[in-house]
Scaffold this active site. Structure first.
Site: not given
Length: 268
Positions: A65-67, A145
């Protein structure tokens, strides 16, 4: 080059009642993840697709995940990329420099999932504005992103709810996320081949990689090639053989509705 899982077999699969657009797109996208290992997925349809793939065609799939969460084992679907349910039991939670500098730029992502408001024939994406930059009719979230995902994933899948000439356009209103063809023209050499699949409400567009336009490779039942061409804002290339996508089976829909998203977080 759609996976063989999308074409009709000699026996029609059992289906389960009315299928929504979200269910259709999630099921078809999940099938395309067969044999993939690592997926950089956003929240929403990509999450549904990857979770369903984990239960069906890709049991070893790992979602990033982008987190910065890698190898999540959530008890239920996350509502945001920073949802605490992702962190509990995750294999790792990385810093942004580690995520983008090591995981993405290191070439460790098989498939990046992206959405877009507009896409062109080469797989360039617009997620910034509709209309003029200085006075747009719609201002969108922007890149996030997306540029890193496009440049560094081995390939990119795009899921789009709307297939019409405004979304599938000859010329983007703004290029937020350039594919490798455009990047190479600017002297930049990305790691990946860019968009290879676009899954829409009408069918599947695909390409092998750099130097190729997206072409129609499959349509959903009841959709004609001419309908897809009319809904596309450029002279869409058509594969020599256009498959018909298998409709979601009763088993796939049951898993999606009862196991993946019983609370209807994203299904609608």
């Amino acid at each position: 080059m759609p996976g063989t899982s999308t074409s009709k077999t000699s026996e029609a699969p059992e289906t389960a009642g009315t299928v929504t657009s979200s269910e259709l797109l999630s099921v078809v996208a999940s099938r395309e993840l067969a044999a993939r290992r690592t997926v950089f997925a956003g929240i929403g349809l990509p999450t549904l697709a990857t979770e369903l793939a984990h239960l069906t065609v890709a049991p070893r799939i790992e979602v990033v995940y982008e987190s910065g969460v890698c190898g999540a084992h959530p008890s239920h679907l996350p509502e945001t990329i920073a949802d605490a349910v992702l962190i509990s039991g995750a294999e790792a939670v990385l810093s942004m420099p580690a995520l983008f500098g090591c995981v993405l730029q290191g070439g460790h992502i098989d498939v990046g999932f992206l959405g877009a408001a507009q896409i062109d024939r080469w797989g360039n994406l617009n997620t910034s504005v509709i209309g003029d930059w200085e006075n747009p009719s719609v201002r969108l979230p922007g890149s996030g992103g997306g540029i890193e995902v496009m440049a560094n994933s081995r390939e990119v899948f795009v899921v789009m709810r709307r297939h019409n000439p405004r979304s599938f356009t000859e010329t983007l209103d703004f290029c937020t996320t350039p594919g490798p063809d455009r990047a190479l023209a600017e002297g930049i050499r990305p790691l990946g081949v860019g968009v290879t699949r676009v899954i829409t409400e009408l069918g599947i567009l695909a390409r092998e990689g750099v130097g190729e336009e997206l072409r129609l490779t499959a349509v959903h039942p009841g959709v004609t090639v001419e309908q897809v061409k009319e809904a596309t804002g450029w002279d869409l290339q058509v594969a020599n053989r256009v498959e018909t996508v298998e409709p979601p089976s009763a088993a796939e829909l049951r898993l999606l509705r009862e196991d993946v998203d019983p609370g209807r977080v994203y299904l609608r």
